[in-house]
Design an enzyme around this catalytic site. Structure first.
Site, PDB file in Angstrom:
ATOM      1  CE  LYS A  47      41.356  49.123  42.478  1.00  9.46           C
ATOM      2  NZ  LYS A  47      40.680  48.006  41.847  1.00  9.46           N
ATOM      3  CB  SER A  77      36.052  38.585  46.665  1.00 11.51           C
ATOM      4  OG  SER A  77      35.666  38.267  45.347  1.00 11.51           O
ATOM      5  CB  ALA A  78      32.660  34.396  45.369  1.00 11.65           C
ATOM      6  CG  ASP A  79      36.785  37.396  42.489  1.00  9.85           C
ATOM      7  OD1 ASP A  79      35.689  36.954  42.071  1.00  9.85           O
ATOM      8  OD2 ASP A  79      37.205  38.540  42.249  1.00  9.85           O
ATOM      9  CB  VAL A  83      37.694  37.207  39.196  1.00  9.64           C
ATOM     10  CG1 VAL A  83      38.736  36.099  39.300  1.00  9.64           C
ATOM     11  CG2 VAL A  83      38.334  38.495  38.688  1.00  9.64           C
ATOM     12  CG  ASP A  92      32.629  42.079  51.509  1.00  9.18           C
ATOM     13  OD1 ASP A  92      32.887  41.160  50.702  1.00  9.18           O
ATOM     14  OD2 ASP A  92      32.158  43.174  51.160  1.00  9.18           O
ATOM     15  CE  LYS A 142      30.530  42.428  41.873  1.00  4.75           C
ATOM     16  NZ  LYS A 142      30.821  43.182  43.106  1.00  4.75           N
ATOM     17  CD  GLU A 199      36.687  41.112  35.540  1.00  2.00           C
ATOM     18  OE1 GLU A 199      35.483  41.344  35.796  1.00  2.00           O
ATOM     19  OE2 GLU A 199      37.612  41.371  36.328  1.00  2.00           O
TER      20      GLU A 199
HETATM   21  N1  PSU Z   1      38.622  45.093  41.119  1.00  4.84           N
HETATM   22  C1  PSU Z   1      38.883  45.987  40.152  1.00  4.84           C
HETATM   23  N2  PSU Z   1      38.053  46.076  39.085  1.00  4.84           N
HETATM   24  C2  PSU Z   1      36.960  45.264  38.950  1.00  4.84           C
HETATM   25  C3  PSU Z   1      36.705  44.297  39.980  1.00  4.84           C
HETATM   26  C4  PSU Z   1      37.559  44.251  41.030  1.00  4.84           C
HETATM   27  O1  PSU Z   1      39.836  46.727  40.240  1.00  4.84           O
HETATM   28  O2  PSU Z   1      36.230  45.393  37.962  1.00  4.84           O
HETATM   29  C5  PSU Z   1      35.538  43.367  39.819  1.00  4.84           C
HETATM   30  C6  PSU Z   1      36.006  41.997  39.298  1.00  4.84           C
HETATM   31  O3  PSU Z   1      35.032  41.511  38.399  1.00  4.84           O
HETATM   32  C7  PSU Z   1      36.032  41.145  40.547  1.00  4.84           C
HETATM   33  C8  PSU Z   1      34.864  41.720  41.308  1.00  4.84           C
HETATM   34  O4  PSU Z   1      35.882  39.761  40.297  1.00  4.84           O
HETATM   35  O5  PSU Z   1      34.938  43.111  41.085  1.00  4.84           O
HETATM   36  C9  PSU Z   1      34.907  41.382  42.762  1.00  4.84           C
HETATM   37  O6  PSU Z   1      33.725  41.793  43.360  1.00  4.84           O
HETATM   38  P1  PSU Z   1      33.449  41.423  44.896  1.00  4.84           P
HETATM   39  O7  PSU Z   1      34.461  42.228  45.666  1.00  4.84           O
HETATM   40  O8  PSU Z   1      32.038  41.878  45.114  1.00  4.84           O
HETATM   41  O9  PSU Z   1      33.624  39.960  45.030  1.00  4.84           O
HETATM   42 MN    MN Z   2      31.917  40.916  48.803  1.00  2.94          MN
END
Ligand code: PSU
Ligand code: MN
Length: 309
Positions: free
Chosen positions: A160, A141-143, A107, A139, A87, A26
Protein backbone atom coordinates in the site's frame (compact mmCIF):
# COMPACT_ATOMS: atom_id res chain seq x y z
CA UNK A 1 22.59 -27.30 16.71
CA UNK A 2 19.22 -28.67 15.77
CA UNK A 3 16.65 -26.14 14.66
CA UNK A 4 13.45 -25.60 16.60
CA UNK A 5 10.04 -26.54 15.33
CA UNK A 6 6.84 -24.71 16.23
CA UNK A 7 4.17 -26.75 17.99
CA UNK A 8 1.77 -27.94 15.29
CA UNK A 9 -1.98 -28.30 15.70
CA UNK A 10 -3.18 -31.81 14.98
CA UNK A 11 -4.62 -31.12 11.50
CA UNK A 12 -1.51 -29.19 10.46
CA UNK A 13 0.74 -32.02 11.67
CA UNK A 14 -1.33 -34.61 9.80
CA UNK A 15 -1.38 -32.62 6.57
CA UNK A 16 2.37 -31.98 6.66
CA UNK A 17 3.16 -35.62 7.42
CA UNK A 18 1.18 -36.64 4.34
CA UNK A 19 2.77 -33.94 2.16
CA UNK A 20 -0.65 -32.32 1.84
CA UNK A 21 -1.42 -28.63 1.19
CA UNK A 22 -0.97 -26.25 4.14
CA UNK A 23 -1.11 -22.44 4.11
CA UNK A 24 0.53 -20.38 6.85
CA UNK A 25 -1.13 -17.20 8.13
CA UNK A 26 0.42 -14.38 10.13
CA UNK A 27 -0.94 -12.96 13.38
CA UNK A 28 0.28 -9.34 13.51
CA UNK A 29 -2.67 -8.61 11.26
CA UNK A 30 -4.80 -9.89 14.17
CA UNK A 31 -2.93 -8.18 17.02
CA UNK A 32 -1.91 -4.91 15.33
CA UNK A 33 -3.50 -4.76 11.87
CA UNK A 34 -7.23 -4.70 12.56
CA UNK A 35 -9.50 -3.66 15.43
CA UNK A 36 -11.47 -6.17 17.54
CA UNK A 37 -13.82 -7.89 16.68
CA UNK A 38 -13.15 -7.53 12.92
CA UNK A 39 -9.70 -9.05 13.48
CA UNK A 40 -11.12 -12.25 15.00
CA UNK A 41 -13.95 -12.56 12.47
CA UNK A 42 -11.45 -12.10 9.65
CA UNK A 43 -8.99 -14.63 11.08
CA UNK A 44 -11.74 -17.25 11.31
CA UNK A 45 -13.16 -16.40 7.87
CA UNK A 46 -9.71 -16.62 6.27
CA UNK A 47 -9.13 -20.06 7.78
CA UNK A 48 -12.49 -21.17 6.38
CA UNK A 49 -11.59 -19.88 2.91
CA UNK A 50 -8.40 -21.93 2.99
CA UNK A 51 -10.31 -25.08 3.96
CA UNK A 52 -12.93 -24.41 1.26
CA UNK A 53 -10.11 -24.33 -1.28
CA UNK A 54 -8.69 -27.67 -0.22
CA UNK A 55 -5.83 -26.75 2.14
CA UNK A 56 -5.23 -26.67 5.89
CA UNK A 57 -4.70 -23.25 7.53
CA UNK A 58 -1.82 -22.80 9.97
CA UNK A 59 -2.08 -19.50 11.81
CA UNK A 60 1.31 -18.76 13.32
CA UNK A 61 1.89 -16.91 16.60
CA UNK A 62 3.76 -16.99 19.89
CA UNK A 63 1.40 -18.05 22.69
CA UNK A 64 2.72 -17.71 26.25
CA UNK A 65 6.27 -18.08 24.99
CA UNK A 66 5.51 -21.09 22.76
CA UNK A 67 5.89 -21.06 18.99
CA UNK A 68 2.72 -22.32 17.33
CA UNK A 69 1.59 -23.21 13.83
CA UNK A 70 -2.15 -23.87 13.89
CA UNK A 71 -4.16 -22.20 16.65
CA UNK A 72 -7.24 -23.35 18.53
CA UNK A 73 -10.25 -21.00 18.28
CA UNK A 74 -9.73 -20.09 21.95
CA UNK A 75 -6.11 -19.10 21.26
CA UNK A 76 -7.17 -16.95 18.30
CA UNK A 77 -9.80 -15.29 20.46
CA UNK A 78 -7.29 -14.53 23.22
CA UNK A 79 -4.79 -13.02 20.75
CA UNK A 80 -7.50 -10.94 19.10
CA UNK A 81 -8.54 -9.40 22.42
CA UNK A 82 -5.14 -9.15 24.11
CA UNK A 83 -3.94 -5.66 24.99
CA UNK A 84 -0.28 -4.72 24.78
CA UNK A 85 0.70 -7.91 23.02
CA UNK A 86 4.11 -7.89 21.32
CA UNK A 87 4.51 -7.33 17.57
CA UNK A 88 7.27 -9.80 16.76
CA UNK A 89 9.40 -9.69 13.67
CA UNK A 90 12.01 -12.43 13.33
CA UNK A 91 14.45 -10.73 15.66
CA UNK A 92 11.95 -10.56 18.54
CA UNK A 93 11.01 -14.24 18.72
CA UNK A 94 13.71 -15.50 21.09
CA UNK A 95 13.16 -12.79 23.68
CA UNK A 96 9.37 -13.28 23.54
CA UNK A 97 9.99 -16.98 24.27
CA UNK A 98 12.29 -16.22 27.20
CA UNK A 99 9.68 -13.89 28.70
CA UNK A 100 6.82 -16.32 28.12
CA UNK A 101 5.08 -13.56 26.18
CA UNK A 102 2.42 -13.86 23.52
CA UNK A 103 3.14 -12.16 20.23
CA UNK A 104 1.63 -11.51 16.85
CA UNK A 105 4.12 -12.54 14.20
CA UNK A 106 4.86 -10.21 11.28
CA UNK A 107 5.53 -11.45 7.77
CA UNK A 108 9.21 -11.78 8.63
CA UNK A 109 8.61 -13.86 11.78
CA UNK A 110 5.87 -15.91 10.13
CA UNK A 111 8.15 -16.81 7.21
CA UNK A 112 10.82 -18.05 9.61
CA UNK A 113 8.35 -20.15 11.61
CA UNK A 114 6.59 -21.48 8.51
CA UNK A 115 9.95 -22.55 7.13
CA UNK A 116 10.87 -24.31 10.41
CA UNK A 117 7.50 -26.07 10.35
CA UNK A 118 7.94 -27.15 6.71
CA UNK A 119 5.17 -24.95 5.31
CA UNK A 120 5.99 -23.52 1.86
CA UNK A 121 3.20 -21.02 1.27
CA UNK A 122 1.92 -18.13 3.35
CA UNK A 123 -1.01 -15.77 2.77
CA UNK A 124 -1.35 -12.27 4.16
CA UNK A 125 -2.80 -8.86 3.26
CA UNK A 126 0.16 -6.58 2.73
CA UNK A 127 3.86 -7.04 3.33
CA UNK A 128 6.01 -4.38 4.91
CA UNK A 129 8.34 -2.44 2.65
CA UNK A 130 10.42 0.68 2.24
CA UNK A 131 8.64 3.54 4.00
CA UNK A 132 8.21 6.92 2.40
CA UNK A 133 11.11 9.10 3.50
CA UNK A 134 13.34 6.06 4.08
CA UNK A 135 16.27 8.05 2.67
CA UNK A 136 16.04 10.01 5.95
CA UNK A 137 14.66 7.46 8.42
CA UNK A 138 16.21 4.23 7.03
CA UNK A 139 12.82 2.59 7.75
CA UNK A 140 12.83 -0.57 5.66
CA UNK A 141 10.76 -3.52 6.88
CA UNK A 142 12.53 -6.71 7.91
CA UNK A 143 9.91 -8.43 5.73
CA UNK A 144 11.99 -7.52 2.68
CA UNK A 145 15.30 -8.88 3.95
CA UNK A 146 13.46 -12.01 5.12
CA UNK A 147 12.12 -12.54 1.61
CA UNK A 148 15.76 -12.42 0.53
CA UNK A 149 16.77 -15.29 2.78
CA UNK A 150 13.83 -17.55 3.63
CA UNK A 151 12.21 -19.88 1.12
CA UNK A 152 8.56 -19.10 1.61
CA UNK A 153 6.16 -17.98 -1.08
CA UNK A 154 4.19 -15.03 0.29
CA UNK A 155 0.84 -14.15 -1.27
CA UNK A 156 -0.13 -10.51 -0.72
CA UNK A 157 -2.22 -7.82 -2.43
CA UNK A 158 0.85 -5.79 -3.27
CA UNK A 159 2.08 -2.92 -1.18
CA UNK A 160 0.00 0.00 0.00
CA UNK A 161 1.06 3.52 -0.64
CA UNK A 162 1.84 4.20 3.02
CA UNK A 163 5.09 2.83 1.57
CA UNK A 164 7.35 4.01 -1.22
CA UNK A 165 6.29 1.41 -3.78
CA UNK A 166 9.06 2.14 -6.29
CA UNK A 167 11.76 1.77 -3.64
CA UNK A 168 10.10 -1.38 -2.29
CA UNK A 169 10.27 -2.96 -5.75
CA UNK A 170 13.91 -1.89 -6.11
CA UNK A 171 14.73 -3.45 -2.77
CA UNK A 172 13.07 -6.75 -3.72
CA UNK A 173 15.12 -6.74 -6.90
CA UNK A 174 18.31 -6.30 -4.87
CA UNK A 175 17.22 -9.12 -2.55
CA UNK A 176 16.77 -11.44 -5.55
CA UNK A 177 13.08 -11.97 -4.85
CA UNK A 178 10.87 -12.73 -7.85
CA UNK A 179 7.75 -10.56 -7.81
CA UNK A 180 4.93 -12.35 -9.62
CA UNK A 181 1.65 -10.58 -10.31
CA UNK A 182 -1.29 -12.93 -10.58
CA UNK A 183 -3.48 -12.38 -13.63
CA UNK A 184 -2.25 -8.83 -14.26
CA UNK A 185 0.79 -6.97 -15.59
CA UNK A 186 0.64 -4.32 -12.88
CA UNK A 187 1.98 -4.51 -9.38
CA UNK A 188 -1.13 -3.94 -7.24
CA UNK A 189 -1.32 -1.33 -4.46
CA UNK A 190 -3.36 -3.18 -1.84
CA UNK A 191 -6.56 -1.06 -1.81
CA UNK A 192 -6.33 -0.50 -5.56
CA UNK A 193 -5.65 -2.92 -8.39
CA UNK A 194 -2.72 -1.04 -9.83
CA UNK A 195 0.17 0.90 -8.33
CA UNK A 196 1.23 2.41 -11.64
CA UNK A 197 4.31 0.15 -11.57
CA UNK A 198 4.71 -3.01 -13.61
CA UNK A 199 5.39 -6.25 -11.78
CA UNK A 200 8.50 -8.14 -12.91
CA UNK A 201 6.47 -11.16 -13.93
CA UNK A 202 2.94 -12.20 -14.61
CA UNK A 203 1.49 -15.71 -14.21
CA UNK A 204 -2.15 -16.58 -14.72
CA UNK A 205 -2.79 -19.84 -12.88
CA UNK A 206 -2.01 -21.26 -9.42
CA UNK A 207 -0.45 -24.28 -11.18
CA UNK A 208 2.04 -22.05 -13.03
CA UNK A 209 2.99 -20.28 -9.83
CA UNK A 210 3.50 -23.65 -8.12
CA UNK A 211 5.79 -24.72 -10.98
CA UNK A 212 7.75 -21.48 -10.68
CA UNK A 213 8.17 -22.14 -6.94
CA UNK A 214 9.49 -25.64 -7.55
CA UNK A 215 11.97 -24.42 -10.17
CA UNK A 216 13.02 -21.40 -8.11
CA UNK A 217 13.85 -23.64 -5.14
CA UNK A 218 15.37 -26.28 -7.42
CA UNK A 219 17.85 -23.64 -8.55
CA UNK A 220 19.03 -23.31 -4.96
CA UNK A 221 18.30 -19.60 -4.95
CA UNK A 222 17.52 -19.65 -1.23
CA UNK A 223 15.11 -16.73 -1.49
CA UNK A 224 11.36 -16.46 -1.12
CA UNK A 225 8.87 -15.43 -3.77
CA UNK A 226 6.35 -12.61 -3.60
CA UNK A 227 3.02 -13.25 -5.29
CA UNK A 228 0.94 -10.10 -5.75
CA UNK A 229 -2.77 -10.72 -6.12
CA UNK A 230 -4.89 -7.66 -6.93
CA UNK A 231 -7.89 -6.91 -4.70
CA UNK A 232 -11.17 -8.09 -6.30
CA UNK A 233 -12.70 -5.39 -8.50
CA UNK A 234 -15.88 -5.15 -6.41
CA UNK A 235 -13.94 -4.49 -3.19
CA UNK A 236 -11.32 -2.11 -4.62
CA UNK A 237 -11.18 1.52 -3.47
CA UNK A 238 -10.45 4.32 -5.91
CA UNK A 239 -7.16 6.24 -5.69
CA UNK A 240 -9.25 9.44 -5.42
CA UNK A 241 -10.86 8.06 -2.29
CA UNK A 242 -7.87 6.57 -0.49
CA UNK A 243 -4.73 8.44 -1.59
CA UNK A 244 -5.51 11.65 0.29
CA UNK A 245 -6.34 9.70 3.44
CA UNK A 246 -3.06 7.83 3.25
CA UNK A 247 -1.13 11.07 2.73
CA UNK A 248 -2.88 12.62 5.75
CA UNK A 249 -2.05 9.62 7.92
CA UNK A 250 1.61 9.68 6.84
CA UNK A 251 1.81 13.40 7.63
CA UNK A 252 0.22 12.90 11.05
CA UNK A 253 2.71 10.14 11.90
CA UNK A 254 5.57 12.42 10.93
CA UNK A 255 4.24 15.29 13.04
CA UNK A 256 3.83 12.99 16.03
CA UNK A 257 7.31 11.53 15.53
CA UNK A 258 6.03 7.98 15.26
CA UNK A 259 8.59 5.54 13.95
CA UNK A 260 10.08 2.06 14.16
CA UNK A 261 7.66 -0.76 14.84
CA UNK A 262 4.82 1.56 15.87
CA UNK A 263 4.63 3.25 12.48
CA UNK A 264 2.80 0.64 10.40
CA UNK A 265 0.12 -0.14 13.05
CA UNK A 266 -0.43 3.60 13.58
CA UNK A 267 -0.93 4.22 9.87
CA UNK A 268 -3.29 1.25 9.46
CA UNK A 269 -5.44 2.35 12.40
CA UNK A 270 -5.59 5.99 11.28
CA UNK A 271 -6.46 5.07 7.69
CA UNK A 272 -9.26 2.88 8.99
CA UNK A 273 -10.63 5.67 11.20
CA UNK A 274 -10.30 8.39 8.57
CA UNK A 275 -11.89 6.26 5.84
CA UNK A 276 -14.91 5.53 8.03
CA UNK A 277 -14.14 1.81 8.00
CA UNK A 278 -13.98 1.57 4.18
CA UNK A 279 -10.30 0.60 4.25
CA UNK A 280 -11.00 -2.17 6.75
CA UNK A 281 -13.75 -3.62 4.53
CA UNK A 282 -11.39 -3.65 1.56
CA UNK A 283 -8.64 -5.13 3.71
CA UNK A 284 -10.85 -8.04 4.81
CA UNK A 285 -11.88 -8.86 1.24
CA UNK A 286 -8.35 -8.83 -0.12
CA UNK A 287 -7.03 -11.09 2.64
CA UNK A 288 -9.74 -13.65 1.87
CA UNK A 289 -8.92 -13.39 -1.83
CA UNK A 290 -5.24 -14.00 -1.07
CA UNK A 291 -6.07 -16.97 1.14
CA UNK A 292 -8.04 -18.58 -1.70
CA UNK A 293 -5.16 -18.16 -4.16
CA UNK A 294 -2.60 -19.42 -1.61
CA UNK A 295 -4.71 -22.52 -0.94
CA UNK A 296 -5.01 -23.26 -4.65
CA UNK A 297 -1.26 -22.79 -5.04
CA UNK A 298 -0.68 -25.13 -2.08
CA UNK A 299 -2.87 -27.83 -3.63
CA UNK A 300 -0.93 -27.58 -6.90
CA UNK A 301 2.44 -27.39 -5.16
CA UNK A 302 1.90 -30.40 -2.93
CA UNK A 303 0.87 -32.48 -5.97
CA UNK A 304 3.99 -31.34 -7.86
CA UNK A 305 6.24 -32.10 -4.91
CA UNK A 306 4.78 -35.57 -4.40
CA UNK A 307 5.12 -36.29 -8.15
CA UNK A 308 8.74 -35.13 -8.25
CA UNK A 309 9.83 -37.35 -5.33
N1 PSU B 1 0.44 -4.16 6.24
C1 PSU B 1 -0.88 -4.35 6.36
N2 PSU B 1 -1.37 -5.01 7.44
C2 PSU B 1 -0.54 -5.52 8.40
C3 PSU B 1 0.87 -5.34 8.25
C4 PSU B 1 1.31 -4.66 7.16
O1 PSU B 1 -1.64 -3.90 5.53
O2 PSU B 1 -1.04 -6.11 9.37
C5 PSU B 1 1.79 -5.94 9.27
C6 PSU B 1 2.38 -7.27 8.76
O3 PSU B 1 2.47 -8.16 9.85
C7 PSU B 1 3.76 -6.87 8.29
C8 PSU B 1 4.11 -5.81 9.30
O4 PSU B 1 4.69 -7.94 8.30
O5 PSU B 1 2.91 -5.09 9.49
C9 PSU B 1 5.22 -4.93 8.85
O6 PSU B 1 5.60 -4.09 9.89
P1 PSU B 1 6.87 -3.14 9.71
O7 PSU B 1 6.46 -2.14 8.66
O8 PSU B 1 7.05 -2.53 11.07
O9 PSU B 1 8.00 -3.99 9.30
MN1 MN C 1 10.02 -0.35 10.12
Amino acid sequence: MTLMKPELSRDVAEALAAGGPVVALESTIITHGMPYPANLETALAVEAVIRDNGAVPATIAVVNGKLKAGLEASELEALAQAKGVVKASGRDLAVAMVRGASAGTTVSATMILADLAGIDIFATGGVGGVHRGAEQTFDISADLTELGRTKTAVVCAGVKSILDIAKTLEYLETQRVPVIAYGTDDFPAFFTRSSGFKADHRLDTPAEIAKAMLLHHGLGTGTGLLVANPIPEAAALTPEFIDGTIADAVREAEEKGIGRKELTPFLLARINEMSGGESLKANIELVKNNAALAARMAVAYSALKLASK
